[in-house]
Structure formats: C-alpha cells, structure tokens
Design an enzyme around this catalytic site. Structure first.
Site, PDB file in Angstrom:
ATOM      1  N   GLY A  91       0.912  -1.134  -0.090  1.00 58.66           N
ATOM      2  CA  GLY A  91      -0.179   0.047   0.128  1.00 58.66           C
ATOM      3  C   GLY A  91       0.959   1.478   0.040  1.00 58.66           C
ATOM      4  O   GLY A  91       2.084   1.256   0.311  1.00 58.66           O
ATOM      5  N   ARG A  94       3.986   6.011   1.741  1.00 61.63           N
ATOM      6  CA  ARG A  94       4.653   7.280   1.728  1.00 61.63           C
ATOM      7  C   ARG A  94       4.153   8.078   0.680  1.00 61.63           C
ATOM      8  O   ARG A  94       4.743   9.031   0.196  1.00 61.63           O
ATOM      9  CB  ARG A  94       5.958   7.331   1.752  1.00 61.63           C
ATOM     10  N   ASP A 126       8.658   6.104   7.768  1.00 65.17           N
ATOM     11  CA  ASP A 126       8.336   7.433   8.259  1.00 65.17           C
ATOM     12  C   ASP A 126       7.517   8.076   7.367  1.00 65.17           C
ATOM     13  O   ASP A 126       7.122   9.386   7.504  1.00 65.17           O
ATOM     14  CB  ASP A 126       9.861   8.262   8.386  1.00 65.17           C
ATOM     15  N   GLY A 127       7.107   7.385   6.210  1.00 66.51           N
ATOM     16  CA  GLY A 127       6.355   8.224   5.268  1.00 66.51           C
ATOM     17  C   GLY A 127       6.945   9.315   4.154  1.00 66.51           C
ATOM     18  O   GLY A 127       6.355  10.048   3.669  1.00 66.51           O
ATOM     19  N   ARG A 177       3.656  13.125  -8.609  1.00 71.53           N
ATOM     20  CA  ARG A 177       3.759  12.289  -9.724  1.00 71.53           C
ATOM     21  C   ARG A 177       2.516  12.453 -10.550  1.00 71.53           C
ATOM     22  O   ARG A 177       1.515  12.114  -9.896  1.00 71.53           O
ATOM     23  CB  ARG A 177       4.050  10.952  -9.032  1.00 71.53           C
ATOM     24  N   ASP A 253       4.232  -4.901  -7.436  1.00 74.27           N
ATOM     25  CA  ASP A 253       3.562  -3.618  -7.126  1.00 74.27           C
ATOM     26  C   ASP A 253       4.258  -2.470  -7.738  1.00 74.27           C
ATOM     27  O   ASP A 253       3.678  -1.346  -8.055  1.00 74.27           O
ATOM     28  CB  ASP A 253       3.789  -3.476  -5.487  1.00 74.27           C
ATOM     29  N   ASP A 263       7.865   3.926 -10.510  1.00 75.04           N
ATOM     30  CA  ASP A 263       8.780   3.836  -9.361  1.00 75.04           C
ATOM     31  C   ASP A 263      10.219   3.600  -9.686  1.00 75.04           C
ATOM     32  O   ASP A 263      10.761   2.538  -9.847  1.00 75.04           O
ATOM     33  CB  ASP A 263       8.461   2.491  -8.596  1.00 75.04           C
TER      34      ASP A 263
END
Ligand code: AMP
Ligand code: MG
Length: 487
Positions: A91, A94, A126-127, A177, A253, A263
């Site tokens: 999921g 971040r 930490d996102g 993005r 993913d 990514d």
C-alpha cells in the site's frame, strides 16, 4: 478552496468511490517550510495547470500537501505485491493520491504526492522521502518520457524544510507524480487475496472503464483485459531493453496495469552492454538484471493472471487454461516488439529471416568487447568510428560489412534508413555520472543549474545536437555503479 481557480486544479477522485477496503482516506501531513524547487512547465500546461499559480505560495502549499485543493479526496491506495518473489501486504506508505486531474483534453490522470507523510500502510517507515531520490525520479522519468517510453511523469519537487533520517540526516522532499493511473498488478493481487469476487469484478470493471474502454463490450472482457495488459507490458519491456534501461526493482507492486513505467528507485541505464548488468545494491542474485527483465515481466503477469482467475471462467480448470494461454503469448509478443525496435535501430525497413542472427551477432560482439550500448548504435547511425576495442576488432569489421550489405538489399532510400536510425538511437541517456553530478550540485550546494541543464539535454534525445555530445561520454570510473532503493 480559493486555490483552484488560480492554479487550474480540476480534480475528481473516482478511486474514492470504489469499495472502502481499496484505500484509506488520509490527508498529507503538513510540512514546516515548503519550497518549490523544480516545476515541469510543459507538463503543467498540458494538465491545464497555471505555472504562475503553482509557483505562488498557495500553489506550492498544495504540492507540499499543506493545502488541499478543491475536488481532491486524498487517499492512500491499498495494494499487495511480490517483492523479490515474496508476497506482502503493502500500500501507499509514503504517498497520497490527491485525485484525478481532468485535463483540457478531457483525459483523467492521477495526481500523487510522494513523500507526503505516514499512512495506515507505512509499517515501520516514516512516510517521507529524501531530496536525492525524488530528484532522481524526476530526471529519469522525464528522460524516459522524452525517449518516447510510456512512463509516469514528474510535475514538481518541493523541499519540506524538514530533515529525514536515513543513514545520515537528509533534506526531505515531495515529488508530485502524474500517472494515467496507479493501478498495479499488486492492486489486483490485494483484492484477489483479501477481497470478494464482487470486489475483484468492481476493480476489473473500473480498470476497463479507465484504460480499456474499447474492450469493455468484448465477449470475455476480463480475459481481454489480461491480454491487453500482457501486450502493453511486452511492448514496454521491449522499449526498456532497446535503450538499456534497468528498472532494478520489478516487484509486482511496481508494475502498472496501464503499461507505464513506474517507481524509479534503483533504476539506471546500462553503459557497456552486458545482459548480467545489475545496479541495485539489494539485487544480490540478479533477479532484475538487464537480461532477466523480460522473464520477470512474464512472471509478474502470471501473478496478474492468477489474480483474475475467478473472473475468467466459472469453471476453474477452464479459467486456468485461458490464463495460461494468455501468459504463454508474452514471450512472442515481447520478441516481436523487440525485433521491430532492433530493426529500426539498425535502419532495417523490411524483414529477412536472418535479421535476428545479425542482431545477436552484434550484441555478442558488444558484450565480448564491453562496448557502450548507446554509443555503439549512435556510431552506426552516424557512420563514425569509435576509438574502442569493438570498432578495432576484425570480427566487428566483418559484421559491419554484413550489415551494410543487408541495408543495400532494401529498396528504400539510404536516407530513409538513416532517418529511422536517428529516430531510434538516442544521442543521450541519463548517464549515471551525469545524474550523480546534478544531484550532488542540488543537494550539497543548492545549485539546481546542473540539473536544469541535464534536463534540457535529455528533453530531446533524438535531436542529435552538438551540445549533447558532451553528455554522451562514458564514465571513467571502473568501480561498478550501485543504486539504492527505499530511501
Ligand atoms: P518502493 O520500494 O518505493 O516500491 O516501496 C515499497 C513499499 O514500501 C511501498 O508500500 C511503499 O509505500 C513503502 N515505503 C517505502 N518507503 C517508505 C517510507 N519512507 N515510509 C513508509 N513506507 C515506505
Ligand atoms: Mg513501489
């Protein structure tokens, strides 16, 4: 919010209308002192956004997640994925999807903030994102776009004014993005694993509607969906191979349903041709090496096929058969795409049975003499002599003679062949040392001019201008280049 008029946001969020288990509604976490450091003007305009508006304090506040524009319904998407072969719940840990911008052309594209803070899927993280990797994604994704390879795009990077803690303290940043969607193979895996068949069908219908409206009415739309994704991915991976792009972390993913590259973590472009090339520091066994990328794409697509099984046929055995047939087409779809791209790189306009042998003989020599992939094709295009072992080798002289004879056998004018080569062989790729140099200037000295210049050079790789020549030289270092992800 007043913001929308000045900046041109025209947002909807169709994903937020999907079943609740598909996502978590969550706002980005505000940051201390956001500052816009790079904005993609042509892309902003294509999206119907106002460049000046985005550069204003309010505009930057949106790109930093400090303000939510009208029409946005921020959410983190749920997905799963096979990471280096191991299945995990993942999921957006971040990232937050603000919504979908409806462009002046009526297209719907995702606007995602990456590095926007913790979400329910952050696990131990930490996102946040560090400036270096976000700038790297910006540079390479835009270079891929310029190379005419389907990809997510980069609209902007803001620095947050907050440090992120990695091995050392680094400046934090957020990347905006743009994607035709963020639907992944892993999104289907997630719903197949933890959702109901009805939910899986809802996801598939949403996907058909968003990406494949032409096949919605076909006899078995879910099989058509699978076949279409397989085709798009076969074409995409062929394009990667043809420019020497190594993704580095082809987990399920990180594979889109739309057929866009997504990514940009430990990715990099290959210099010397070698199918075993790996850059990622964590890819110890070469799972995602250059030469293995087509196999891995096929493997990922088999995971998509498995996820879709309940929709393919009521009878499980029949469903498996349909899935296997679709998957077994991947290698030939890939090979057809690759062959056609390689013919173009060599200026070949028609087909002869021996073409593949000619290509493989060249690649074999390039590997043997560690020839630079990009520059070898560029030299063939411009009929120049590289001062390298390959060009001095008599077996290459022989090969070149065979190739020229092959070109002589086609009826088309020499100019047509040469034009095709110019349009298929880039003058420049984002060379690792050039990317590093740009990142260092930006991060260590706050000097973005090096990156701006690099972006300008990479924006038109098939132009073959004089100033690009400088950026075509290969790095002098002999140490293997290493990239890192999850940073
Ligand atoms: P990636 O390697 O970027 O494809 O990420 C793999 C998974 O790790 C995804 O679920 C990401 O959201 C998550 N992730 C990566 N970095 C962080 C971070 N700093 N904080 C939280 N989650 C992260
Ligand atoms: Mg990812």
């Amino acid at each position: 919010m007043k913001n929308s008029k000045e900046t041109g946001w025209n947002l909807d969020n169709s994903y937020a209308r999907l079943p609740k288990s598909f996502f978590s509604s969550i706002n980005p976490t505000s940051v201390r002192s956001p500052k816009l450091i790079i904005l993609n003007h042509p892309l902003a305009e294509d999206l119907g956004l106002n460049v000046q508006g985005l550069q204003s304090e309010d505009g930057a506040a949106v790109l930093a997640g400090n303000q939510i524009p009208e029409g946005a319904s921020p959410l983190a998407q749920a997905y799963a994925g096979h990471q280096f072969g191991h299945f995990n719940m993942l999921g957006d840990g971040r990232a937050v999807l603000l919504g979908e911008q409806i462009t002046p052309k009526g297209e719907r594209v995702d606007i995602q903030l990456k590095g926007s803070g913790r979400t329910p899927y952050s696990r131990g993280g930490d996102g946040r994102a560090a400036l270096g990797p976000m700038l790297r994604e910006y540079i390479i994704s835009e270079a891929m776009h310029a190379l005419t390879i389907p990809t997510t795009r980069s609209l902007a990077v803001v620095i947050t004014g907050e440090p992120v803690i990695r091995e050392t303290e680094l400046p934090g940043a957020i990347l905006t993005r743009i994607a035709s969607s963020h639907l992944r193979v892993g999104t289907f895996q997630y719903v197949a694993q933890w959702g109901t068949v009805e939910e899986l069908q809802t996801l598939a219908d949403y996907t058909l509607n968003r990406h494949f409206p032409d096949i919605e009415a076909s006899e078995n739309p879910y099989l058509s969906l699978l076949r279409e994704v397989i085709k798009r991915q076969a074409e995409l991976i062929a394009k990667w191979q043809l420019v020497g792009f190594i993704h580095g972390v082809m987990n399920t993913d990180n594979m889109t349903i739309s057929g866009e590259t997504i990514d940009y973590g430990p990715c990099a472009f290959m210099d010397a041709y070698d199918p075993e090339t790996v850059f990622s520091s964590i890819d110890l066994h070469g799972r995602y090496s250059y030469g293995n990328q087509p196999n891995m794409a096929g493997w990922n697509l088999a995971r998509l096929a498995e996820s879709l099984l309940p929709l393919l046929h009521d009878d499980e055995e029949q469903a498996v058969k349909l899935a296997q047939d679709a998957i077994s087409d991947f290698p030939s779809l890939y090979q057809t795409s690759w062959l056609s791209g390689m013919r173009a790189k060599l200026g070949i306009l028609n087909e002869e049975a021996q073409d593949e042998v000619l290509m493989n003989d060249l690649l074999h020599l390039m590997k043997k003499y560690r020839a630079d992939y990009t520059n070898t094709f560029r030299a063939l295009t411009f009929d120049t002599q590289e001062n390298t072992a390959l060009f001095e080798a008599s077996e290459f002289v022989q090969w070149r003679k065979r190739w020229l004879e092959r070109l002589d056998r086609q009826r088309e004018a020499k100019e047509a062949a040469n034009q095709l080569m110019r349009n298929s062989n880039p003058a420049v790729i984002p060379r690792n040392h050039r990317v590093e140099e740009a990142l260092e200037a930006a991060i260590e000295r706050g000097d973005y001019s090096v990156m701006e210049r690099l972006l300008g050079i990479l924006a038109n790789p098939y132009a073959h201008t004089a100033e690009q020549a400088d950026y075509a030289t290969v790095p002098v270092s002999t140490a293997p280049y290493r990239t890192f992800c999850g940073t």
